[in-house]
Design a protein around this motif. Structure first.
Motif, mmCIF file in Angstrom:
data_model
loop_
_atom_site.group_PDB
_atom_site.id
_atom_site.type_symbol
_atom_site.label_atom_id
_atom_site.label_comp_id
_atom_site.label_asym_id
_atom_site.label_seq_id
_atom_site.Cartn_x
_atom_site.Cartn_y
_atom_site.Cartn_z
ATOM 1 N N GLN A 58 0.779 -1.163 0.075
ATOM 2 C CA GLN A 58 0.155 -0.162 -0.055
ATOM 3 C C GLN A 58 0.738 1.124 -0.094
ATOM 4 O O GLN A 58 1.854 1.293 0.701
ATOM 5 N N PRO A 59 0.558 2.439 -0.669
ATOM 6 C CA PRO A 59 1.296 3.762 -0.593
ATOM 7 C C PRO A 59 1.378 4.246 0.765
ATOM 8 O O PRO A 59 0.540 4.049 1.388
ATOM 9 N N CYS A 60 2.328 4.847 0.903
ATOM 10 C CA CYS A 60 2.669 5.544 2.288
ATOM 11 C C CYS A 60 1.868 7.116 1.907
ATOM 12 O O CYS A 60 1.652 7.413 0.779
ATOM 13 N N TRP A 61 1.702 7.667 3.169
ATOM 14 C CA TRP A 61 1.292 9.183 3.058
ATOM 15 C C TRP A 61 2.251 9.911 2.042
ATOM 16 O O TRP A 61 3.442 9.679 2.096
ATOM 17 N N ASP A 62 1.586 11.097 1.583
ATOM 18 C CA ASP A 62 2.494 12.206 1.099
ATOM 19 C C ASP A 62 2.470 13.246 2.163
ATOM 20 O O ASP A 62 2.070 13.087 3.180
ATOM 21 N N LEU A 63 3.352 14.471 1.683
ATOM 22 C CA LEU A 63 3.523 15.699 2.814
ATOM 23 C C LEU A 63 2.325 15.946 3.049
ATOM 24 O O LEU A 63 1.775 16.475 4.095
ATOM 25 N N LYS A 64 1.217 16.230 1.838
ATOM 26 C CA LYS A 64 -0.089 17.019 2.222
ATOM 27 C C LYS A 64 -0.903 16.109 3.393
ATOM 28 O O LYS A 64 -1.533 16.757 4.211
ATOM 29 N N LEU A 65 -0.911 14.757 2.925
ATOM 30 C CA LEU A 65 -2.095 14.062 4.251
ATOM 31 C C LEU A 65 -1.174 14.144 5.221
ATOM 32 O O LEU A 65 -1.722 14.170 6.428
ATOM 33 N N ALA A 66 0.354 13.882 5.309
ATOM 34 C CA ALA A 66 0.713 14.215 6.697
ATOM 35 C C ALA A 66 0.720 15.571 7.454
ATOM 36 O O ALA A 66 0.605 15.311 8.829
ATOM 37 N N LEU A 67 0.707 16.421 6.657
ATOM 38 C CA LEU A 67 0.322 17.809 7.065
ATOM 39 C C LEU A 67 -1.055 17.735 7.711
ATOM 40 O O LEU A 67 -1.351 18.493 8.679
ATOM 41 N N GLN A 68 -2.085 17.303 6.840
ATOM 42 C CA GLN A 68 -3.504 17.295 7.360
ATOM 43 C C GLN A 68 -3.726 16.491 8.581
ATOM 44 O O GLN A 68 -4.172 17.073 9.727
ATOM 45 N N VAL A 69 -2.933 15.488 8.958
ATOM 46 C CA VAL A 69 -3.040 14.720 10.036
ATOM 47 C C VAL A 69 -2.455 15.410 11.439
ATOM 48 O O VAL A 69 -2.822 15.467 12.365
ATOM 49 N N ALA A 70 -1.043 15.886 10.992
ATOM 50 C CA ALA A 70 -0.399 16.597 12.071
ATOM 51 C C ALA A 70 -1.269 17.819 12.595
ATOM 52 O O ALA A 70 -1.203 17.982 13.778
ATOM 53 N N LYS A 71 -1.961 18.629 11.939
ATOM 54 C CA LYS A 71 -2.731 19.719 12.126
ATOM 55 C C LYS A 71 -3.957 19.243 13.156
ATOM 56 O O LYS A 71 -4.278 19.852 13.995
ATOM 57 N N GLU A 72 -4.616 17.969 12.895
ATOM 58 C CA GLU A 72 -5.659 17.694 13.527
ATOM 59 C C GLU A 72 -5.040 17.093 14.914
ATOM 60 O O GLU A 72 -5.499 17.395 15.926
ATOM 61 N N LEU A 73 -3.863 16.594 14.835
ATOM 62 C CA LEU A 73 -3.202 15.845 16.251
ATOM 63 C C LEU A 73 -2.863 17.104 17.203
ATOM 64 O O LEU A 73 -2.862 16.915 18.274
ATOM 65 N N GLU A 74 -2.333 18.211 16.455
ATOM 66 C CA GLU A 74 -1.927 19.511 17.179
ATOM 67 C C GLU A 74 -2.935 19.803 18.193
ATOM 68 O O GLU A 74 -3.000 20.261 19.256
ATOM 69 N N GLN A 75 -4.296 19.665 17.649
ATOM 70 C CA GLN A 75 -5.577 20.141 18.382
ATOM 71 C C GLN A 75 -5.813 19.179 19.556
ATOM 72 O O GLN A 75 -6.611 19.699 20.382
ATOM 73 N N LEU A 76 -5.253 18.022 19.336
ATOM 74 C CA LEU A 76 -5.401 17.121 20.422
ATOM 75 C C LEU A 76 -4.353 17.032 21.611
ATOM 76 O O LEU A 76 -4.060 15.884 22.479
ATOM 77 N N ASN A 77 -3.209 18.005 21.325
ATOM 78 C CA ASN A 77 -2.156 17.912 22.184
ATOM 79 C C ASN A 77 -1.319 16.661 22.305
ATOM 80 O O ASN A 77 -0.970 16.584 23.077
#
Length: 377
Positions: free
Chosen positions: A192-211
């Protein structure tokens, strides 16, 4: 003191029920452990473990008759073997265990002795429903843990984020939460393909909100520039490097500012000898060193010695996800399991070497292969 023989033994523990590792689509029905024993003419034996020692056969003569304290010489030979044939870093651990026994000192004291204990974070391994992970997180709090790591591996990362949300709601600020995206490397059969930078950025932004405390391996382990770019764009710490095996990988990552937390594992990528140098380098550049420890209890102990000796990071990984992954399974070849105390600390055994105590009955029961090479063989 001279090395007189090297013994490599393999052990296999049946897993019933299987362990469903998040990073492996095939449930694991057995758990393999390899033990390397380095014997000497003074009756001392060093023990190491953590990898299968593939490629070592035929190279024993490069060590027999040598002084075990010539650790830089031995590291170079093991690195040469790594380049040509495969990873044999448990031998480096066995040599450090032997050096500790010969000097009467725990290895962490030979490496720097910054601390004699370090807080553990419970590193979970399975994908479970949000409510199950939340319940298990509450149990970790009751056991004294101050931090935990949650594995991602759903096809849709939004399902993984739901797990983090459930845990945060359940434990509040009682636990630091790390997240492992498991995008750094793949099992041989995982295409299966790995995440690309854009998807990693979207996930990281969500996780920031969860501290979330750090996001681990959000991109392939070779994408140094992508990791550096992601790190610039988010406030969350970015961790990785567990499967990067060469010094120049870490040099380039450090120069580019790819990571906040570097995680080379002494049992898999360079031994104590190299990983200490990596830790010194990345910490000098302002990053943290907190090694990966998912091999077995002996590999965990070896990483504990180095991390406690030199690391600035407040936490060390502790593979633990009961009922599927427990010290009884992880440390099945050891008489004394590696446990966390009531305050969430891993305390280093104050014994010469790495402090390994083998379970002789378990070794006899689960052994399936043994190779010994010495001067008389």
């Amino acid at each position: 003191m001279k090395i007189t023989g090297i013994e490599i033994s393999h052990y296999l523990l049946p897993l019933d029920p299987p362990f469903k590792a998040a990073w492996d689509p095939q449930p694991r029905k057995k758990f393999a452990t390899t033990i390397v024993a380095v014997h000497t003419d003074e009756g001392l034996t060093g023990i190491g473990s953590g990898d299968l020692m593939t490629g070592f056969a035929g190279h024993e003569h490069l060590f027999i008759g040598q002084d075990p304290f010539a650790i830089e010489r031995h590291w170079q030979v093991i690195d040469n073997i790594d380049f040509h044939y495969g990873r044999c870093w448990p031998l480096d651990l066995a040599l450090w265990d032997l050096i500790g026994k010969a000097t009467g000192q725990p290895v962490y004291k030979l490496l720097g002795a910054r601390n004699s204990k370090i807080l553990a974070y419970a590193s979970t391994g399975e994908i479970v429903e949000p409510e199950v992970r939340a319940e298990r997180a509450q149990m970790l709090v009751e056991q004294g843990f101050k931090a935990m790591k949650i594995r991602f591996h759903h096809d849709d990362p939004r399902k993984d984020i739901k797990v983090v949300e459930a845990v945060r709601k359940a434990v509040g600020d009682k636990l630091h939460i790390m997240v492992d995206a498991n995008q750094g490397w793949k099992m041989p059969w995982d295409v299966q393909p790995c995440w690309d930078l854009k998807l990693a950025l979207q996930v990281a932004k969500e996780l920031e909100q969860l501290n979330v405390f750090w996001l681990e391996e959000p991109l392939p382990h070779h994408d140094f520039r992508g990791l550096a770019k992601l790190r610039e764009l988010v406030e969350i710490r970015i961790a990785g490097g567990e499967m990067n095996r060469k010094w120049h990988d870490f040099r380039e990552m450090s120069v580019l500012g790819a990571l906040d937390v570097y995680q080379p594992d002494v049992a898999l990528a360079g031994g104590i000898t190299q990983v200490k140098k990596v830790a010194d380098m990345v910490q000098a550049n302002g990053a943290w060193f907190s090694p990966h420890t998912w091999s077995n209890g002996i590999g965990l102990l070896a990483n504990l010695h180095l991390a406690a000796a030199v690391s600035h990071c407040p936490y060390l990984e502790y593979p633990y996800d009961p009922p599927a992954w427990t010290p009884e399974r992880r440390d099945f070849v050891q008489a004394v399991k590696v446990e966390v105390d009531k305050d969430g600390y891993l305390v280093i055994p104050d014994k010469p070497g790495l402090g390994i105590e083998l379970d002789l009955a378990a070794l006899e029961r689960f052994k399936y292969d043994r190779v010994y090479v010495g001067e008389s063989s």
